[in-house]
Scaffold this active site. Structure first.
Site, short mmCIF file in Angstrom:
data_model
loop_
_atom_site.label_atom_id
_atom_site.label_comp_id
_atom_site.label_asym_id
_atom_site.label_seq_id
_atom_site.Cartn_x
_atom_site.Cartn_y
_atom_site.Cartn_z
CG ASP A 102 -9.47 5.89 1.58
OD1 ASP A 102 -10.48 5.69 0.90
OD2 ASP A 102 -9.46 6.46 2.68
CG PHE A 103 -3.37 5.84 -3.33
CD1 PHE A 103 -3.15 4.99 -4.40
CD2 PHE A 103 -2.37 6.72 -2.96
CE1 PHE A 103 -1.95 5.02 -5.10
CE2 PHE A 103 -1.16 6.75 -3.65
CZ PHE A 103 -0.96 5.89 -4.71
#
Ligand code: URA
Length: 234
Positions: A102-103
């Site tokens: 994820d970011f």
């Protein structure tokens, strides 16, 4: 393989630039000028750009990156956010991330131009366990640990057995190491959400037996032959 892809994989031009060169008549296939970027190149074809023979990159590269938060695991992003590609821009070979973080997740990301290995590791049947270190809100009781270990329903999918170790528990938060054997989207965050704890920080510290060790965030290193062999055989 399409002509533009073939040229792009030789490293001399992007696919778009390859299209331009082709339309400008600067590309030939087996000695004849070829103006169709989508022309299908088959084994044995000789492709020249400006009179120079080009060949797709046959060198394989295998990189371990310590991804910081704030980078997208993607080759490009339509919202123009920073991508992990920026962190490996000085590698000659064209790399692709294996799987995703994820970011807002940091930690180990493997990248390669070895499509076969990437495919193998991404296939659910061949997934190897991944170890995450999560800082979560609140307390992780024995009951919650047991639920996480035995599998929880994260919305239409019940996770398989996980290995869970509480490294530290304070009044307000806990550090938990969790090994999971699948790679569902946002799986760790969803697992903790099911037992009522919010993930505050998430880092992937290992993939199978490959550990991040002292690799600093934003840095990468080449995998050793032994590590590559391990991934191919695991
Ligand atoms: N699980 C998550 O929730 N996020 C990741 O980036 C990886 C696993």
């Amino acid at each position: 393989m399409r002509l533009n892809k073939y040229i792009a994989q030789s490293g001399i031009a992007s696919r778009r630039k390859a299209d331009e060169l082709t339309l400008q008549g600067k590309v030939s296939v087996n000695g004849t000028v070829m103006k169709e970027p989508g022309y299908d190149i088959v084994k044995g074809d000789v492709v020249e750009v400006n009179g120079q023979i080009v060949k797709p990159d046959s060198r394989k590269a295998y990189i371990m990156l310590n991804k910081p938060k704030g980078f997208i695991t993607s080759v490009n992003d339509e919202r123009n956010r920073p991508t992990v590609m920026e962190l490996v821009s000085d590698v000659d070979e064209r790399l692709y991330p294996i799987g995703r973080l994820d970011f807002n997740t940091s930690g180990m990301l493997l990248m390669t131009n070895d499509g076969d290995l990437a495919y193998k590791l991404a296939h659910p049947r061949n997934q190897i366990y991944k170890t995450y270190r999560a800082r979560v809100s609140g307390q992780i009781s024995a009951e919650k640990q047991s639920k996480l270990r035995n599998g929880v329903d994260i919305g239409g999918f019940v996770t398989s057995k996980a290995i869970v170790d509480v490294i530290k528990q304070t009044e307000r938060s806990a550090i938990v190491e969790i090994k999971i054997f699948e790679g569902k989207n946002r799986q760790v965050r969803k697992m903790f959400a099911v037992v009522g704890n919010k993930v505050l920080d998430l880092e992937r510290i290992a993939i199978g037996e490959l550990y991040l060790g002292h690799l600093k965030q934003g840095h990468y290193r080449k995998l050793t032959q032994k590590e590559i062999q391990y991934l191919k055989e695991c």
